[in-house]
Design a protein around this motif. Structure first.
Motif, PDB file in Angstrom:
ATOM      1  N   MET A  15      70.523  76.045   3.467  1.00 39.70           N
ATOM      2  CA  MET A  15      70.022  76.939   4.518  1.00 39.70           C
ATOM      3  C   MET A  15      70.424  76.483   5.919  1.00 39.70           C
ATOM      4  O   MET A  15      70.421  77.280   6.858  1.00 39.70           O
ATOM      5  CB  MET A  15      68.490  77.049   4.423  1.00 39.70           C
ATOM      6  CG  MET A  15      67.896  78.132   5.322  1.00 39.70           C
ATOM      7  SD  MET A  15      66.104  78.304   5.149  1.00 39.70           S
ATOM      8  CE  MET A  15      65.999  79.067   3.534  1.00 39.70           C
TER       9      MET A  15
ATOM     10  N   LEU B 109      72.385  78.488   8.527  1.00 35.02           N
ATOM     11  CA  LEU B 109      71.818  79.793   8.885  1.00 35.02           C
ATOM     12  C   LEU B 109      70.762  79.677   9.986  1.00 35.02           C
ATOM     13  O   LEU B 109      70.276  80.694  10.482  1.00 35.02           O
ATOM     14  CB  LEU B 109      71.192  80.452   7.643  1.00 35.02           C
ATOM     15  CG  LEU B 109      72.125  80.689   6.456  1.00 35.02           C
ATOM     16  CD1 LEU B 109      71.344  81.315   5.309  1.00 35.02           C
ATOM     17  CD2 LEU B 109      73.307  81.573   6.849  1.00 35.02           C
ATOM     18  N   ARG B 110      70.400  78.452  10.368  1.00 37.64           N
ATOM     19  CA  ARG B 110      69.289  78.260  11.307  1.00 37.64           C
ATOM     20  C   ARG B 110      69.549  78.896  12.658  1.00 37.64           C
ATOM     21  O   ARG B 110      68.624  79.370  13.320  1.00 37.64           O
ATOM     22  CB  ARG B 110      69.000  76.762  11.485  1.00 37.64           C
ATOM     23  CG  ARG B 110      68.563  76.101  10.200  1.00 37.64           C
ATOM     24  CD  ARG B 110      67.925  74.756  10.365  1.00 37.64           C
ATOM     25  NE  ARG B 110      68.322  73.997  11.539  1.00 37.64           N
ATOM     26  CZ  ARG B 110      67.831  72.798  11.844  1.00 37.64           C
ATOM     27  NH1 ARG B 110      66.945  72.241  11.052  1.00 37.64           N
ATOM     28  NH2 ARG B 110      68.233  72.157  12.911  1.00 37.64           N
TER      29      ARG B 110
ATOM     30  N   ARG C 116      71.457  81.518  13.207  1.00 29.45           N
ATOM     31  CA  ARG C 116      71.885  82.905  13.072  1.00 29.45           C
ATOM     32  C   ARG C 116      70.689  83.837  13.213  1.00 29.45           C
ATOM     33  O   ARG C 116      69.546  83.479  12.911  1.00 29.45           O
ATOM     34  CB  ARG C 116      72.580  83.125  11.731  1.00 29.45           C
ATOM     35  CG  ARG C 116      73.793  82.220  11.554  1.00 29.45           C
ATOM     36  CD  ARG C 116      74.767  82.786  10.584  1.00 29.45           C
ATOM     37  NE  ARG C 116      75.990  81.986  10.543  1.00 29.45           N
ATOM     38  CZ  ARG C 116      77.128  82.387  10.021  1.00 29.45           C
ATOM     39  NH1 ARG C 116      77.195  83.588   9.478  1.00 29.45           N
ATOM     40  NH2 ARG C 116      78.191  81.605  10.030  1.00 29.45           N
TER      41      ARG C 116
ATOM     42  N   LEU D 238      68.859  85.952  11.739  1.00 29.90           N
ATOM     43  CA  LEU D 238      68.461  86.455  10.434  1.00 29.90           C
ATOM     44  C   LEU D 238      66.977  86.245  10.237  1.00 29.90           C
ATOM     45  O   LEU D 238      66.403  85.270  10.738  1.00 29.90           O
ATOM     46  CB  LEU D 238      69.214  85.706   9.322  1.00 29.90           C
ATOM     47  CG  LEU D 238      70.746  85.825   9.284  1.00 29.90           C
ATOM     48  CD1 LEU D 238      71.309  84.839   8.269  1.00 29.90           C
ATOM     49  CD2 LEU D 238      71.173  87.242   8.943  1.00 29.90           C
TER      50      LEU D 238
ATOM     51  N   LEU E 277      63.629  85.321   7.921  1.00 28.58           N
ATOM     52  CA  LEU E 277      63.415  84.293   6.910  1.00 28.58           C
ATOM     53  C   LEU E 277      63.766  84.824   5.525  1.00 28.58           C
ATOM     54  O   LEU E 277      64.384  84.121   4.722  1.00 28.58           O
ATOM     55  CB  LEU E 277      61.961  83.827   6.935  1.00 28.58           C
ATOM     56  CG  LEU E 277      61.586  82.768   5.886  1.00 28.58           C
ATOM     57  CD1 LEU E 277      62.439  81.517   6.058  1.00 28.58           C
ATOM     58  CD2 LEU E 277      60.095  82.432   5.976  1.00 28.58           C
TER      59      LEU E 277
ATOM     60  N   GLU F 197      65.979  87.117   4.771  1.00 28.52           N
ATOM     61  CA  GLU F 197      67.438  87.205   4.654  1.00 28.52           C
ATOM     62  C   GLU F 197      68.035  85.824   4.371  1.00 28.52           C
ATOM     63  O   GLU F 197      68.946  85.686   3.553  1.00 28.52           O
ATOM     64  CB  GLU F 197      68.040  87.798   5.926  1.00 28.52           C
ATOM     65  CG  GLU F 197      67.768  89.293   6.087  1.00 28.52           C
ATOM     66  CD  GLU F 197      68.194  89.820   7.450  1.00 28.52           C
ATOM     67  OE1 GLU F 197      68.589  91.005   7.533  1.00 28.52           O
ATOM     68  OE2 GLU F 197      68.134  89.047   8.444  1.00 28.52           O
ATOM     69  N   ARG F 198      67.500  84.803   5.026  1.00 28.49           N
ATOM     70  CA  ARG F 198      67.994  83.448   4.795  1.00 28.49           C
ATOM     71  C   ARG F 198      67.707  83.000   3.365  1.00 28.49           C
ATOM     72  O   ARG F 198      68.577  82.438   2.697  1.00 28.49           O
ATOM     73  CB  ARG F 198      67.360  82.478   5.780  1.00 28.49           C
ATOM     74  CG  ARG F 198      67.760  82.709   7.230  1.00 28.49           C
ATOM     75  CD  ARG F 198      67.010  81.751   8.132  1.00 28.49           C
ATOM     76  NE  ARG F 198      67.124  82.158   9.528  1.00 28.49           N
ATOM     77  CZ  ARG F 198      66.480  81.586  10.521  1.00 28.49           C
ATOM     78  NH1 ARG F 198      65.676  80.562  10.276  1.00 28.49           N
ATOM     79  NH2 ARG F 198      66.628  82.020  11.760  1.00 28.49           N
TER      80      ARG F 198
ATOM     81  N   ARG G  21      69.956  84.746   0.904  1.00 24.95           N
ATOM     82  CA  ARG G  21      71.323  84.209   0.914  1.00 24.95           C
ATOM     83  C   ARG G  21      71.388  82.877   0.168  1.00 24.95           C
ATOM     84  O   ARG G  21      72.328  82.608  -0.573  1.00 24.95           O
ATOM     85  CB  ARG G  21      71.819  84.022   2.349  1.00 24.95           C
ATOM     86  CG  ARG G  21      72.237  85.311   3.033  1.00 24.95           C
ATOM     87  CD  ARG G  21      73.191  84.967   4.165  1.00 24.95           C
ATOM     88  NE  ARG G  21      73.470  86.089   5.033  1.00 24.95           N
ATOM     89  CZ  ARG G  21      74.372  86.071   6.005  1.00 24.95           C
ATOM     90  NH1 ARG G  21      75.053  84.944   6.245  1.00 24.95           N
ATOM     91  NH2 ARG G  21      74.599  87.120   6.759  1.00 24.95           N
ATOM     92  N   VAL G  22      70.392  82.028   0.389  1.00 24.65           N
ATOM     93  CA  VAL G  22      70.356  80.739  -0.301  1.00 24.65           C
ATOM     94  C   VAL G  22      70.253  80.948  -1.807  1.00 24.65           C
ATOM     95  O   VAL G  22      70.973  80.296  -2.587  1.00 24.65           O
ATOM     96  CB  VAL G  22      69.181  79.883   0.214  1.00 24.65           C
ATOM     97  CG1 VAL G  22      68.983  78.647  -0.673  1.00 24.65           C
ATOM     98  CG2 VAL G  22      69.413  79.468   1.652  1.00 24.65           C
TER      99      VAL G  22
ATOM    100  N   THR H 258      77.287  81.273   4.494  1.00 21.91           N
ATOM    101  CA  THR H 258      77.663  81.848   5.790  1.00 21.91           C
ATOM    102  C   THR H 258      78.575  83.064   5.643  1.00 21.91           C
ATOM    103  O   THR H 258      78.968  83.670   6.631  1.00 21.91           O
ATOM    104  CB  THR H 258      78.381  80.799   6.658  1.00 21.91           C
ATOM    105  OG1 THR H 258      79.626  80.438   6.039  1.00 21.91           O
ATOM    106  CG2 THR H 258      77.526  79.559   6.832  1.00 21.91           C
TER     107      THR H 258
END
Length: 358
Positions: A95, A98-99, A101, A103, A105, A107-108, A111-112, A148
């Motif tokens: 993660m 992504l910090r 970006r 987005l 939580l 969405e993060r 993605r993870v 990413t």
């Protein structure tokens, strides 16, 4: 063209990258092959923006990104040392990029979870890096980059920290990513990785790309001795060429004479032949267009496919034979044999740079 560099140059102390013009098409798996110190990692760092060129340009999907910040390029880079944070869990490592970006939580997290599933490491998300194997760490580093959603993926020696028993799994995973549409540039010193993964290969030496093409083009038609050695060729013969009556032959310093295909030849040059194209027998091969050269077996060494046999015929020849051929012939060191090959198997190549290395 997905990625293009135009005469990219950079001086690094006494070493220089020299006018690298590279083209990688969308969907390519491009393997950049070269020894340690050839400049491969330095080129990746220029492409992703970690360092700036002395001259030249970098283009991604037609856009000039030469002076863009690394985070603005849409390029993913997996470092050779993986650079995982030891105090973070696998989930937090993935993660991390992504910090910054914009987005939510959810969405993060989504993605993870997607990246972890793609790398088959969902069951490792709560573990720390020091509890993982080399192959598992490699998958975490890849997931951290894929999260990413990069436009292109750069890999710096991705097999360096992976046990030999796990390399096939990593190769299958990388091939799958490429088949699913991800364009990959992969740096390695390992000829086997290039053969098993690449759609295109570039061979790098002393800060320059000295040959490019498909793996078959590069390794079956090497432009010089350096590339030929990388392709595993051991049979090299420096010859003087003689042509007469529509025939051609080459004579080595040890007076070994080769029959050659018809053609135009320089006064002297370097001939190569693959070990798999050298036949070994006690009676020689039939046919007027076959080279039959008498010698003595100097050494027999097991190889992945059978045995490599060294024959001293004044000049040394290296022949690869299968286990079955060895069982049928029972060759032993010290016995007289004949090496045979077709004239068309001999290829003329350039000497290449830095002859002292050969």
């Amino acid at each position: 063209m997905m990625l293009r560099t135009d005469k990219l140059s950079k001086r690094l102390g006494s070493f220089s990258l020299r006018e690298i013009s590279l083209e990688v098409a969308r969907g390519d798996y491009y393997v950049l092959l070269g020894r340690s110190g050839a400049g491969k990692t330095q080129l990746l760092e220029l492409i992703c923006g970690l360092t700036s060129p002395g001259s030249g340009r970098v283009f991604l999907e037609g856009e000039d990104i030469t002076w863009k910040k690394p985070q603005e390029r849409g390029i993913g880079l997996v470092f050779q040392d993986l650079a995982l944070f030891p105090h973070y869990s696998v989930k937090d490592n993935i993660m991390y990029p992504l910090r910054m970006r914009d987005l939510t939580l959810k969405e993060r997290v989504d993605r993870v979870q997607h990246a972890a599933a793609e790398m088959n490491i969902t069951d490792l998300l709560l573990r720390k890096p020091d509890t993982l194997s080399g192959g598992e760490k490699q998958r975490v580093a890849l997931a951290r980059t894929l999260v990413t959603e990069p436009r292109i993926l750069l890999l710096d020696e991705p097999m360096a920290s992976v046990d030999a028993s796990l390399k096939d799994n990593i190769r299958r995973m990388l091939r799958r990513l490429n088949r699913n549409g991800l364009t990959i540039v992969h740096v390695t010193h390992d000829f086997g990785e290039a053969i098993s993964l690449a759609t295109r290969v570039g061979v790098m030496h002393n800060g320059r790309i000295i040959q490019e093409g498909t793996p078959a083009e590069v390794f079956n038609q090497p432009v010089n001795r350096f590339v030929a050695r990388y392709a595993g060729i051991k049979n090299f013969f420096r010859v003087t060429f003689i042509t007469s009556y529509n025939r051609a032959s080459g004579i080595t310093e040890k007076r070994t004479r080769f029959r050659l295909p018809k053609g135009i030849y320089p006064s002297a040059g370097l001939l190569i032949i693959g070990s798999s194209e050298v036949l070994l027998s006690r009676q020689g091969a039939a046919g007027i267009q076959i080279n039959n050269i008498h010698g003595v077996i100097d050494d027999i060494v097991p190889s992945p496919t059978g045995y490599e046999i060294t024959v001293n015929a004044g000049d040394y020849f290296y022949a690869d034979i299968t286990h079955r051929e060895m069982e049928e012939n029972n060759f032993v060191t010290g016995e007289k044999v004949i090496v045979s090959f077709r004239p068309e198997s001999l290829r003329l190549v350039g000497e290449g740079e830095d002859k002292k290395e050969y």
